[in-house]
Motif scaffolding. Structure first.
Motif, PDB file in Angstrom:
ATOM      1  N   ARG A   1      35.508  33.342  35.487  1.00 14.08           N
ATOM      2  CA  ARG A   1      36.305  32.165  35.722  1.00 14.08           C
ATOM      3  C   ARG A   1      35.503  31.118  35.008  1.00 14.08           C
ATOM      4  O   ARG A   1      35.909  30.332  34.567  1.00 14.08           O
ATOM      5  CB  ARG A   1      36.143  31.752  37.229  1.00 14.08           C
ATOM      6  CG  ARG A   1      37.138  30.679  37.590  1.00 14.08           C
ATOM      7  CD  ARG A   1      36.907  30.322  39.010  1.00 14.08           C
ATOM      8  NE  ARG A   1      35.825  29.116  39.240  1.00 14.08           N
ATOM      9  CZ  ARG A   1      35.377  28.808  40.183  1.00 14.08           C
ATOM     10  NH1 ARG A   1      35.856  29.520  41.468  1.00 14.08           N
ATOM     11  NH2 ARG A   1      34.366  28.072  40.392  1.00 14.08           N
ATOM     12  N   LYS A   2      34.010  31.389  35.209  1.00 18.79           N
ATOM     13  CA  LYS A   2      33.168  30.148  34.648  1.00 18.79           C
ATOM     14  C   LYS A   2      33.265  30.128  33.031  1.00 18.79           C
ATOM     15  O   LYS A   2      33.355  29.369  32.062  1.00 18.79           O
ATOM     16  CB  LYS A   2      31.605  30.320  34.756  1.00 18.79           C
ATOM     17  CG  LYS A   2      31.285  29.925  36.378  1.00 18.79           C
ATOM     18  CD  LYS A   2      31.576  28.540  36.666  1.00 18.79           C
ATOM     19  CE  LYS A   2      30.545  27.584  36.211  1.00 18.79           C
ATOM     20  NZ  LYS A   2      30.587  26.372  36.551  1.00 18.79           N
TER      21      LYS A   2
ATOM     22  N   ILE B   1      31.940  34.886  39.858  1.00 16.48           N
ATOM     23  CA  ILE B   1      32.710  33.830  39.226  1.00 16.48           C
ATOM     24  C   ILE B   1      32.532  33.810  37.929  1.00 16.48           C
ATOM     25  O   ILE B   1      32.828  32.778  37.332  1.00 16.48           O
ATOM     26  CB  ILE B   1      32.798  32.416  40.119  1.00 16.48           C
ATOM     27  CG1 ILE B   1      31.431  31.832  40.099  1.00 16.48           C
ATOM     28  CG2 ILE B   1      33.445  32.579  41.286  1.00 16.48           C
ATOM     29  CD1 ILE B   1      31.408  30.303  40.206  1.00 16.48           C
TER      30      ILE B   1
ATOM     31  N   GLU C   1      36.438  28.737  32.153  1.00 15.32           N
ATOM     32  CA  GLU C   1      36.285  27.133  32.545  1.00 15.32           C
ATOM     33  C   GLU C   1      35.578  26.608  31.063  1.00 15.32           C
ATOM     34  O   GLU C   1      36.153  25.529  30.488  1.00 15.32           O
ATOM     35  CB  GLU C   1      35.900  26.705  33.670  1.00 15.32           C
ATOM     36  CG  GLU C   1      36.550  27.031  34.895  1.00 15.32           C
ATOM     37  CD  GLU C   1      35.589  26.807  35.974  1.00 15.32           C
ATOM     38  OE1 GLU C   1      34.618  26.452  35.945  1.00 15.32           O
ATOM     39  OE2 GLU C   1      36.369  26.907  37.240  1.00 15.32           O
TER      40      GLU C   1
END
Length: 520
Positions: free
Chosen positions: A137-138, A134, A141
């Protein structure tokens, strides 16, 4: 009998093997990473997806190298302790996120699910481990959180700058009013000029705050960035002899639509940042080039793909660690000792670039210098010729001043009366509309504050325009020409003036608007 039992046993094993084959294919070819761990965290087996996540060429290589409780695997050792406790405590772990190193020491984020398998007596046998990468994604974010944080602090910074500019308006207004009627040989003349200099310094500070807050571009025009960068880098090189400036520019650089003064501010802030990183001297490399950016490159920066102008500023200083690099654009963050800087320089750079629909990134490592890359969208327009300045002119028309600040109303009234204008005042948008409705034939111009309680400048302008579609309005604000002010300008407001302004600046804006009747 024994032969029959053997045959049945073999048949059962073959059936079991055949039943396992589809699951083995799924295990080996899955997109998620699978592994079996012993109770000490060592890999007993793994699939190819997990090997790829960790940068290994084969599952066998990974099995020999990875221990999920090992110290060398974790970016944060406290996180290792926390994960070990969770692993030992529960039978099922779902969606736990850990920050690890790959084989090549690149940092990755994994979301993991773990199932503890036990024998019939309840004794732990091993862990079934499922992992999803991920990292992207991190990263997204983190960018979103950073963007939201910067937006929130930006709103605060913009509000402070707006209120401070209203205070400066009073100081600037009365200083320029006294200077307007004072001889240059008066004993207080130089002192008043010094007050104006201090006001300008204060306005520069609020300009940086507004720049960070993205509270507006001042005067946006098509310009050639090579001209700005040549001018600013030459000036900087003359004042900082210990820094050797290397400038490489692209011919036929795309035109960009920017505020000239703000981009100068951006460049000087980057130069000063580089100089502070090289107190004993060094090299500063500045480069401009045209570049086409596709959707995949610009997506994290929430800007449009297309043609851009790239400005690179590189120093040969000591570089930054990751923690510093992550905070470098935050307002009031500084690595300098107390009293040596406000921490607004790079924050305002970030805000100004974002406000011009561009983006900025920074590359730096300890011991390897720092590079700032600025990307501004290209524009296909000619660079306009510069207008010569004109002396302030007086007038005899009637002007309605609208502002909710008593001090601003008072000083502006005196400034206008010194220029021989007749003045009517209103302390709110609602009052202004009422006064304009009853005296529209008498009022030649409205100077309208944008931010007021109950009824702001935008709503008041719409109502007054409904009364007289040909109304002439100068929009005024402690903010700069931001999105809301720009919208009001598009609705037919004639021009904009930012507080604090001098008597000369005010008089020029007034004549521009009032004299436009004759030109039209």
């Amino acid at each position: 009998m024994k032969d029959l039992e053997t045959q049945n046993h073999n048949r059962s094993e073959r059936s079991l093997k055949q039943a396992k084959e589809p699951y083995r294919d799924f295990y080996e070819n899955a997109l998620l990473g699978f592994a079996r761990l012993d109770l000490k965290g060592k890999c007993l087996n793994a699939n190819m997806a997990l090997a790829n996540i960790f940068g290994f060429e084969s599952p066998e290589e990974m099995v020999d190298s990875i221990n999920f409780i090992g110290k060398e695997l974790y970016v944060d050792h406290d996180e290792r302790k926390s994960f070990t406790k969770i692993l030992e405590a529960g039978d099922v772990v779902k969606g736990y996120e850990i920050h690890l190193y790959r084989k090549d020491k690149i940092k990755i984020w994994l979301s993991i699910n773990i199932l503890t398998l036990r024998d019939t007596d309840g004794k732990k046998l091993y862990y079934e481990f499922i992992a999803e990468d991920i990292t992207e994604r991190k990263r997204l974010e983190s960018q979103l959180i950073q963007s939201q944080k910067m937006e929130a602090v930006g709103m605060l910074a913009g509000g402070i700058a707006h209120d401070f500019n209203n205070l400066l308006m009073g100081i600037q207004g009365y200083a320029s009013l006294i200077l307007y009627s004072m001889e240059t040989n008066h004993p207080h003349y130089d002192k008043l000029k010094s007050i104006e200099d201090f006001v300008r310094s204060g306005a520069d500070l609020t300009r940086q705050l507004l720049g960070f807050a993205r509270a507006g571009k001042y005067e946006v025009k098509p310009v050639d960035l090579n001209e700005i960068i040549h001018k600013t880098s030459t000036m900087f090189g003359r004042t900082k002899k210990e820094i050797t400036v290397h400038y490489k520019h692209q011919r036929d650089l795309h035109i960009v639509e920017v505020d000239h003064g703000q981009i100068e501010q951006v460049m000087f802030n980057l130069y000063i940042n580089a100089w502070q990183a090289m107190p004993a001297g060094g090299d500063l490399y500045i480069e401009t080039k045209n570049i086409a950016l596709d959707e995949s490159y610009v997506k994290p920066y929430t800007v449009k793909s297309g043609e851009y102008v790239k400005i690179s500023v590189t120093d040969t200083g000591p570089g930054m660690d990751e923690r510093t690099r992550e905070r470098i654009f935050e307002p009031f963050f500084t690595t300098k000792e107390m009293g040596r800087g406000s921490g607004l320089g790079l924050a305002s750079v970030y805000g100004i670039v974002k406000n011009h629909n561009g983006f900025i990134n920074v590359y730096s490592e300890k011991g390897h210098g720092t590079t700032f890359n600025i990307y501004l969208p290209a524009l296909s327009k000619e660079v306009p010729t510069k207008k010569t300045s004109v002396r302030a002119l007086k007038g005899s028309e009637t002007i309605l001043i609208v502002d909710d600040e008593d001090a601003v109303i008072s000083v502006c009234k005196e400034l206008l009366e010194a220029l021989d204008y007749k003045v009517i005042t209103a302390y709110s948008g609602k009052d202004a509309v009422g006064i304009y409705r009853s005296k529209k034939e008498e009022i030649d111009l409205v100077i309208l504050d944008m931010i007021m309680p109950e009824m702001g400048g935008g709503e008041a302008f719409e109502l007054m325009k409904a009364i007289n579609p040909g109304i002439k309005v100068i929009l005024s604000s402690g903010y700069s020409l931001n999105g809301h002010a720009a919208d009001i300008m598009k609705q037919g407001c004639k021009t904009f003036i930012q507080k604090p302004f001098s008597i000369d600046e005010l008089s020029k804006k007034i004549r521009e608007v009032l004299d436009s009747n004759e030109e039209e």
